[in-house]
Design a protein around this motif. Sequence first.
Motif, PDB file in Angstrom:
ATOM      1  N   ARG A 164       0.828  -1.203   0.000  1.00 36.92           N
ATOM      2  CA  ARG A 164       0.000   0.000   0.000  1.00 36.92           C
ATOM      3  C   ARG A 164       0.863   1.254   0.000  1.00 36.92           C
ATOM      4  O   ARG A 164       0.566   2.238  -0.710  1.00 36.92           O
ATOM      5  CB  ARG A 164      -0.939  -0.004   1.217  1.00 36.92           C
ATOM      6  CG  ARG A 164      -1.847   1.205   1.324  1.00 36.92           C
ATOM      7  CD  ARG A 164      -2.702   1.369   0.073  1.00 36.92           C
ATOM      8  NE  ARG A 164      -3.757   0.383  -0.013  1.00 36.92           N
ATOM      9  CZ  ARG A 164      -4.343  -0.005  -1.149  1.00 36.92           C
ATOM     10  NH1 ARG A 164      -3.935   0.512  -2.300  1.00 36.92           N
ATOM     11  NH2 ARG A 164      -5.303  -0.904  -1.149  1.00 36.92           N
ATOM     12  N   GLU A 165       1.952   1.240   0.758  1.00 41.82           N
ATOM     13  CA  GLU A 165       2.827   2.413   0.792  1.00 41.82           C
ATOM     14  C   GLU A 165       3.514   2.625  -0.549  1.00 41.82           C
ATOM     15  O   GLU A 165       3.737   3.766  -0.972  1.00 41.82           O
ATOM     16  CB  GLU A 165       3.857   2.248   1.903  1.00 41.82           C
ATOM     17  CG  GLU A 165       3.263   2.338   3.307  1.00 41.82           C
ATOM     18  CD  GLU A 165       4.274   2.037   4.394  1.00 41.82           C
ATOM     19  OE1 GLU A 165       5.419   1.635   4.054  1.00 41.82           O
ATOM     20  OE2 GLU A 165       3.936   2.194   5.589  1.00 41.82           O
ATOM     21  N   ALA A 166       3.837   1.530  -1.243  1.00 40.98           N
ATOM     22  CA  ALA A 166       4.529   1.642  -2.526  1.00 40.98           C
ATOM     23  C   ALA A 166       3.623   2.158  -3.633  1.00 40.98           C
ATOM     24  O   ALA A 166       4.064   2.914  -4.506  1.00 40.98           O
ATOM     25  CB  ALA A 166       5.121   0.292  -2.922  1.00 40.98           C
ATOM     26  N   PHE A 167       2.341   1.760  -3.608  1.00 40.12           N
ATOM     27  CA  PHE A 167       1.451   2.061  -4.727  1.00 40.12           C
ATOM     28  C   PHE A 167       0.338   3.046  -4.387  1.00 40.12           C
ATOM     29  O   PHE A 167      -0.392   3.471  -5.284  1.00 40.12           O
ATOM     30  CB  PHE A 167       0.832   0.762  -5.257  1.00 40.12           C
ATOM     31  CG  PHE A 167       1.838  -0.207  -5.791  1.00 40.12           C
ATOM     32  CD1 PHE A 167       2.455   0.018  -7.010  1.00 40.12           C
ATOM     33  CD2 PHE A 167       2.190  -1.336  -5.076  1.00 40.12           C
ATOM     34  CE1 PHE A 167       3.391  -0.874  -7.508  1.00 40.12           C
ATOM     35  CE2 PHE A 167       3.121  -2.239  -5.558  1.00 40.12           C
ATOM     36  CZ  PHE A 167       3.729  -1.997  -6.778  1.00 40.12           C
ATOM     37  N   GLY A 168       0.187   3.378  -3.112  1.00 42.14           N
ATOM     38  CA  GLY A 168      -0.870   4.299  -2.740  1.00 42.14           C
ATOM     39  C   GLY A 168      -2.237   3.772  -3.125  1.00 42.14           C
ATOM     40  O   GLY A 168      -2.524   2.580  -3.009  1.00 42.14           O
ATOM     41  N   ASP A 169      -3.079   4.656  -3.633  1.00 45.12           N
ATOM     42  CA  ASP A 169      -4.431   4.260  -4.045  1.00 45.12           C
ATOM     43  C   ASP A 169      -4.471   3.725  -5.471  1.00 45.12           C
ATOM     44  O   ASP A 169      -5.546   3.458  -6.006  1.00 45.12           O
ATOM     45  CB  ASP A 169      -5.381   5.462  -3.945  1.00 45.12           C
ATOM     46  CG  ASP A 169      -5.539   5.949  -2.512  1.00 45.12           C
ATOM     47  OD1 ASP A 169      -5.380   5.124  -1.596  1.00 45.12           O
ATOM     48  OD2 ASP A 169      -5.807   7.154  -2.320  1.00 45.12           O
ATOM     49  N   GLY A 170      -3.281   3.538  -6.074  1.00 43.61           N
ATOM     50  CA  GLY A 170      -3.239   3.126  -7.464  1.00 43.61           C
ATOM     51  C   GLY A 170      -3.475   1.659  -7.705  1.00 43.61           C
ATOM     52  O   GLY A 170      -3.542   1.229  -8.869  1.00 43.61           O
ATOM     53  N   VAL A 171      -3.594   0.848  -6.649  1.00 42.03           N
ATOM     54  CA  VAL A 171      -3.857  -0.575  -6.817  1.00 42.03           C
ATOM     55  C   VAL A 171      -4.945  -1.031  -5.853  1.00 42.03           C
ATOM     56  O   VAL A 171      -5.185  -0.409  -4.822  1.00 42.03           O
ATOM     57  CB  VAL A 171      -2.584  -1.432  -6.581  1.00 42.03           C
ATOM     58  CG1 VAL A 171      -1.485  -1.046  -7.550  1.00 42.03           C
ATOM     59  CG2 VAL A 171      -2.110  -1.328  -5.142  1.00 42.03           C
ATOM     60  N   GLU A 172      -5.605  -2.123  -6.217  1.00 41.69           N
ATOM     61  CA  GLU A 172      -6.551  -2.795  -5.320  1.00 41.69           C
ATOM     62  C   GLU A 172      -5.839  -3.978  -4.675  1.00 41.69           C
ATOM     63  O   GLU A 172      -5.140  -4.739  -5.342  1.00 41.69           O
ATOM     64  CB  GLU A 172      -7.772  -3.296  -6.085  1.00 41.69           C
ATOM     65  CG  GLU A 172      -8.745  -4.093  -5.217  1.00 41.69           C
ATOM     66  CD  GLU A 172      -9.895  -4.709  -6.000  1.00 41.69           C
ATOM     67  OE1 GLU A 172     -10.582  -5.581  -5.434  1.00 41.69           O
ATOM     68  OE2 GLU A 172     -10.094  -4.325  -7.172  1.00 41.69           O
ATOM     69  N   LEU A 173      -6.007  -4.133  -3.355  1.00 51.27           N
ATOM     70  CA  LEU A 173      -5.396  -5.229  -2.616  1.00 51.27           C
ATOM     71  C   LEU A 173      -6.464  -6.039  -1.899  1.00 51.27           C
ATOM     72  O   LEU A 173      -7.395  -5.473  -1.308  1.00 51.27           O
ATOM     73  CB  LEU A 173      -4.405  -4.703  -1.572  1.00 51.27           C
ATOM     74  CG  LEU A 173      -3.201  -3.897  -2.059  1.00 51.27           C
ATOM     75  CD1 LEU A 173      -2.397  -3.389  -0.861  1.00 51.27           C
ATOM     76  CD2 LEU A 173      -2.323  -4.718  -2.987  1.00 51.27           C
ATOM     77  N   TYR A 174      -6.352  -7.365  -1.979  1.00 46.91           N
ATOM     78  CA  TYR A 174      -7.151  -8.226  -1.118  1.00 46.91           C
ATOM     79  C   TYR A 174      -6.307  -9.420  -0.689  1.00 46.91           C
ATOM     80  O   TYR A 174      -5.233  -9.660  -1.249  1.00 46.91           O
ATOM     81  CB  TYR A 174      -8.467  -8.649  -1.772  1.00 46.91           C
ATOM     82  CG  TYR A 174      -8.384  -9.437  -3.055  1.00 46.91           C
ATOM     83  CD1 TYR A 174      -8.638 -10.808  -3.076  1.00 46.91           C
ATOM     84  CD2 TYR A 174      -8.112  -8.810  -4.274  1.00 46.91           C
ATOM     85  CE1 TYR A 174      -8.607 -11.534  -4.255  1.00 46.91           C
ATOM     86  CE2 TYR A 174      -8.086  -9.525  -5.463  1.00 46.91           C
ATOM     87  CZ  TYR A 174      -8.327 -10.888  -5.454  1.00 46.91           C
ATOM     88  OH  TYR A 174      -8.300 -11.612  -6.624  1.00 46.91           O
ATOM     89  N   VAL A 175      -6.760 -10.145   0.325  1.00 46.08           N
ATOM     90  CA  VAL A 175      -5.912 -11.158   0.951  1.00 46.08           C
ATOM     91  C   VAL A 175      -6.585 -12.526   0.923  1.00 46.08           C
ATOM     92  O   VAL A 175      -7.812 -12.643   0.915  1.00 46.08           O
ATOM     93  CB  VAL A 175      -5.554 -10.782   2.413  1.00 46.08           C
ATOM     94  CG1 VAL A 175      -4.664  -9.550   2.436  1.00 46.08           C
ATOM     95  CG2 VAL A 175      -6.809 -10.563   3.261  1.00 46.08           C
TER      96      VAL A 175
END
Length: 347
Positions: free
Chosen positions: A159-170
């Motif tokens: 998240r710190e590397a890409f900011g809001d530019g990517v979607e993350l899920y686990v």
Amino acid sequence: MRSGEVHIAEHVLVRVPTDAGLTDTAEAPPRPFTYGETQQSIVAVIRQIFEPQLLGMAPTRREAVHAKLNRTVGNPTAKAAVDMALWDIVGQAAGLPVTELLGGYGEFMAVSHMLGFAPPAEMVEEAQHVRDTYGITTFKVKVGRRPYQLDVEVCRALREAFGDGVELYVDGNRGWTASESARALRAMDDLDLTLAEELCPADDVLGRRWLVERCPVPFVADESATRPGEVTRELLGGSATAISIKTARTGFSHSQRVLFESEGLGVEVVMGNQIDSQIGSLCSVAFGAAFEATSRRAGELSNYLDMSDDLLAEPLQIRDGTLRVREGAGLGIELDPEKLTRYRQDS
């Protein structure tokens, strides 16, 4: 992943020639630590049980075919490969793409890429490469390690590397307990995760329900919901609020049932991946693009990028973060005969 490692793709290629001169193709990926199937067991059940029962049947009689397949317990990927191969036959005979036969909603899907266990810097580097090379901006992060802080650090680094530019899920592959899962989710509360998948075992019935009630995002049932009856159990029992559909284990026919059931109950779906090769990924996008509900989220269609080679004569191409359905009748699978000869393990 938390449930095991895969170092080599020892899959089963399923091809069914017909008396009309058509040959259909699909793939069964063995996952012994998930479904108990092996390459040898898939070959054995198809040759010794399924083939004698199905030989001579019309490929359009899918319900009759499944009635015979379902007499044998388990073997989900073997059954799914047979089912998808039959859809391929029907599509070829009708001169239509399988996507149009299924629903015909679209012609492509956005792609989600899966990130496996590694230190934070390595996972960020991989995500950067995938984004820059293929335009993919949705990432599924494998979690479930102990201590759970390892995975929290990875998600935070992404998240710190890409900011809001990517979607993350686990996806935890059942690796944590319910209480560990809850603590991990609290620690990641500010990371804007969009889904949480199989963080703890479904067999921990009360703990799982307790966790799902507290989960701030849709909780996806995957390994715990491999057929329509299990989908009903997990959703109505409060053990999930979303469903992963994998054509590698439910084919096209039962994937339809899972999708329509999920739609009827008002829950979201995501197209999953069984570490498929390009053949399996082609099947997944053919199904996912066919329906509006499965097209809403990025599908997990890029696992084949981790493989050094494949059997398709024309390799798949992910461009601008999307994968297109193959044009032409059926599934559009054409194998490279030289590669097939090189990689086949039978005589």
